[in-house]
Design a protein around this motif. Structure first.
Motif, PDB file in Angstrom:
ATOM      1  N   CYS A  69       9.902  15.927  -0.708  1.00 17.38           N
ATOM      2  CA  CYS A  69      10.405  16.981  -2.172  1.00 17.38           C
ATOM      3  C   CYS A  69       9.825  16.890  -2.909  1.00 17.38           C
ATOM      4  O   CYS A  69       9.593  17.499  -4.156  1.00 17.38           O
ATOM      5  N   ARG A  70       8.488  16.507  -2.996  1.00 20.42           N
ATOM      6  CA  ARG A  70       7.396  16.842  -4.240  1.00 20.42           C
ATOM      7  C   ARG A  70       7.370  16.492  -5.277  1.00 20.42           C
ATOM      8  O   ARG A  70       7.024  16.595  -6.297  1.00 20.42           O
ATOM      9  N   LYS A  71       8.530  15.037  -5.638  1.00 22.89           N
ATOM     10  CA  LYS A  71       8.688  14.605  -7.114  1.00 22.89           C
ATOM     11  C   LYS A  71       8.337  13.406  -7.135  1.00 22.89           C
ATOM     12  O   LYS A  71       7.838  12.644  -6.347  1.00 22.89           O
ATOM     13  N   PRO A  72       8.114  12.434  -8.193  1.00 24.53           N
ATOM     14  CA  PRO A  72       7.808  11.222  -8.172  1.00 24.53           C
ATOM     15  C   PRO A  72       8.429  10.307  -7.787  1.00 24.53           C
ATOM     16  O   PRO A  72       9.526  10.098  -8.272  1.00 24.53           O
ATOM     17  N   MET A  73       8.118   9.308  -6.853  1.00 24.72           N
ATOM     18  CA  MET A  73       9.230   7.722  -6.201  1.00 24.72           C
ATOM     19  C   MET A  73       9.328   7.107  -7.779  1.00 24.72           C
ATOM     20  O   MET A  73       8.490   6.875  -8.535  1.00 24.72           O
ATOM     21  N   SER A  74       9.817   6.037  -7.596  1.00 21.85           N
ATOM     22  CA  SER A  74       9.890   4.924  -8.136  1.00 21.85           C
ATOM     23  C   SER A  74       9.229   4.137  -7.595  1.00 21.85           C
ATOM     24  O   SER A  74       9.667   3.712  -6.232  1.00 21.85           O
ATOM     25  N   CYS A  75       9.041   2.929  -8.512  1.00 16.83           N
ATOM     26  CA  CYS A  75       8.258   1.686  -7.861  1.00 16.83           C
ATOM     27  C   CYS A  75       9.652   0.507  -7.458  1.00 16.83           C
ATOM     28  O   CYS A  75      10.462   0.275  -8.914  1.00 16.83           O
ATOM     29  N   VAL A  76      10.578   0.378  -7.006  1.00 18.05           N
ATOM     30  CA  VAL A  76      11.047  -0.925  -7.181  1.00 18.05           C
ATOM     31  C   VAL A  76      10.643  -2.630  -6.136  1.00 18.05           C
ATOM     32  O   VAL A  76       9.815  -2.072  -5.467  1.00 18.05           O
ATOM     33  N   LYS A  77      11.644  -3.695  -6.786  1.00 20.46           N
ATOM     34  CA  LYS A  77      11.654  -4.413  -6.005  1.00 20.46           C
ATOM     35  C   LYS A  77      12.203  -4.541  -5.015  1.00 20.46           C
ATOM     36  O   LYS A  77      12.835  -3.623  -4.728  1.00 20.46           O
ATOM     37  N   VAL A  78      11.465  -4.894  -4.398  1.00 21.12           N
ATOM     38  CA  VAL A  78      12.740  -5.153  -2.355  1.00 21.12           C
ATOM     39  C   VAL A  78      12.097  -6.486  -2.283  1.00 21.12           C
ATOM     40  O   VAL A  78      11.017  -7.339  -2.517  1.00 21.12           O
ATOM     41  N   ALA A  79      12.918  -6.834  -1.468  1.00 22.79           N
ATOM     42  CA  ALA A  79      12.731  -8.476  -0.145  1.00 22.79           C
ATOM     43  C   ALA A  79      11.486  -8.639   0.161  1.00 22.79           C
ATOM     44  O   ALA A  79      11.065  -7.793   0.247  1.00 22.79           O
ATOM     45  N   THR A  80      10.968  -9.873  -0.284  1.00 24.53           N
ATOM     46  CA  THR A  80       9.758  -9.771   0.380  1.00 24.53           C
ATOM     47  C   THR A  80       9.755 -10.161   1.869  1.00 24.53           C
ATOM     48  O   THR A  80       8.356  -9.625   2.927  1.00 24.53           O
ATOM     49  N   THR A  81      11.021 -10.206   2.404  1.00 25.90           N
ATOM     50  CA  THR A  81      11.565  -9.798   4.375  1.00 25.90           C
ATOM     51  C   THR A  81      10.978  -8.747   4.573  1.00 25.90           C
ATOM     52  O   THR A  81      10.783  -8.488   5.843  1.00 25.90           O
ATOM     53  N   ARG A  82      11.229  -7.176   3.409  1.00 26.41           N
ATOM     54  CA  ARG A  82      11.111  -6.133   3.872  1.00 26.41           C
ATOM     55  C   ARG A  82       9.762  -6.188   3.871  1.00 26.41           C
ATOM     56  O   ARG A  82       9.119  -5.269   4.652  1.00 26.41           O
ATOM     57  N   CYS A  83       9.134  -6.309   2.650  1.00 26.06           N
ATOM     58  CA  CYS A  83       7.600  -6.036   2.309  1.00 26.06           C
ATOM     59  C   CYS A  83       6.879  -7.298   1.703  1.00 26.06           C
ATOM     60  O   CYS A  83       7.954  -7.526  -0.130  1.00 26.06           O
ATOM     61  N   GLY A  84       5.923  -7.908   2.101  1.00 24.77           N
ATOM     62  CA  GLY A  84       5.061  -9.036   1.704  1.00 24.77           C
ATOM     63  C   GLY A  84       4.881  -8.935   0.313  1.00 24.77           C
ATOM     64  O   GLY A  84       5.036 -10.139  -0.340  1.00 24.77           O
ATOM     65  N   ASP A  85       5.099  -7.818  -0.818  1.00 20.32           N
ATOM     66  CA  ASP A  85       4.276  -7.719  -1.787  1.00 20.32           C
ATOM     67  C   ASP A  85       5.500  -7.592  -3.175  1.00 20.32           C
ATOM     68  O   ASP A  85       5.063  -8.148  -3.814  1.00 20.32           O
ATOM     69  N   GLY A  86       6.592  -8.185  -2.612  1.00 26.44           N
ATOM     70  CA  GLY A  86       7.705  -7.221  -3.664  1.00 26.44           C
ATOM     71  C   GLY A  86       8.093  -6.283  -4.441  1.00 26.44           C
ATOM     72  O   GLY A  86       9.161  -6.036  -4.944  1.00 26.44           O
TER      73      GLY A  86
END
Length: 327
Positions: A69-86
């Motif tokens: 969509c060429r729009k800015p994305m949001s930075c969100v917290k996620v579970a560390t099981t999904r992404c080690g950086d969270g």
């Protein structure tokens, strides 16, 4: 940019700004690092603060554009099981996800962001490999590899900086041998020659150190032209050994660049040789890695009076590896 929480979007801790501690201790002053380990650890234990902390140095992007969509994305917290950086970039509309390290200095590393920052901090603090292993919980191979990456940053910074000296400025030139010491497993490291030049009259002088293949007149000409400004007054007691009418006309070279050669020394370069060899454990380094260690030494000299080597290093990473903001 504030960091959103995927599971709890109203979390008051999200988007907390980094605040530096004012406390200091002798070790940090000695190493030129203003931040305490406890302060850094408290930041890294909160993903939101860690994001803002790294973004403030420019090593992480403050936005990422959705490829759909060429729009800015949001930075969100996620579970560390999904992404080690969270943390991840998310476009809720098109369900597009990207790692926060996408297009950054960290992208190719498989180590967690927290560990990377701790490794970098230990490098700036001149921690030993063994000590860094205890602090980070990582293997010695991982620590050695990351310290090498940090020294590569130092080398890149040295290549980007300008020449030393200038009209009327005194620069002392010298040379010294490294090696010829018994190395591990009974082997001997071949003798390596390093040429150096330093601006005289400064506590933390502008310095150049280069491993050279030959100690001949042509290499001398290259070294001076590459690193010393025209019009500089150059002190050395080695000029006679480079006088070779067939290969190198010293007087013509000096006249062409307005250099003033003087057969004298102040002892400034000699003091640096002693210090460099002390820091590099007597110069016992493999030839392939010696230049990077010399570049690290020069970088530390250049940032010593700037408040915090760690902050300076992170800002330099952000300038060298400007984060991409789109695919």
């Amino acid at each position: 940019m504030d960091v959103l929480c995927e599971s709890a979007p109203n979390d008051d801790d999200c988007g907390t700004r980094y605040s530096s501690s004012s406390s200091e201790d002798d070790e940090r002053r000695d190493q030129g690092v203003a931040m305490t380990y406890m302060t850094l650890d408290s930041i890294l234990n909160d993903n939101s603060r860690m994001f803002e902390f790294l973004r403030s140095f420019g090593v992480l992007a403050n936005k990422y554009v959705c490829a759909t969509c060429r729009k800015p994305m949001s930075c969100v917290k996620v579970a560390t099981t999904r992404c080690g950086d969270g943390l991840m970039w998310r476009c809720a509309k098109d369900k597009v996800w990207r790692s926060v390290r996408k297009g950054t200095w960290f992208e190719k590393s498989k180590i967690k962001l927290k560990s990377i920052v701790l490794l970098t901090y230990c490098f700036c603090m001149r921690k030993s490999v063994q000590s860094t292993c205890r602090i980070t919980g990582l293997s010695d191979k991982t620590v050695v590899d990351w310290f090498l990456s940090c020294r590569e940053i130092c080398s890149a910074l040295m290549k980007k900086r300008g020449k030393i000296g200038g009209p009327g400025v005194v620069v002392e030139f010298g040379e010294s041998s490294f090696g010829s010491n018994k190395y591990d497993k009974g082997r001997w490291m071949a003798e390596v020659w390093v040429w150096g030049a330093v601006v005289c009259g400064k506590d933390h002088g502008e310095l150049v150190l280069n491993v050279v293949e030959k100690r001949d007149a042509r290499t001398l000409q290259w070294f001076i032209e590459e690193h010393v400004e025209n019009g500089t007054v150059i002190y050395s007691d080695k000029w006679d050994s480079y006088e070779d009418a067939e290969e190198f006309d010293l007087q013509s070279f000096a006249a062409d660049h307005n250099y003033q050669f003087r057969n004298k020394v102040t002892g400034t370069m000699e003091r640096y040789w002693k210090e460099v060899k002390r820091v590099l454990e007597g110069g016992k380094r493999r030839r392939s890695g010696l230049q990077s260690h010399l570049d690290e030494y020069i970088w530390r000299e250049s940032v010593f009076v700037h408040g915090c080597a760690f902050h300076s290093f992170m800002q330099s990473v952000g300038a060298l590896y400007v984060p991409r903001v789109e695919d």
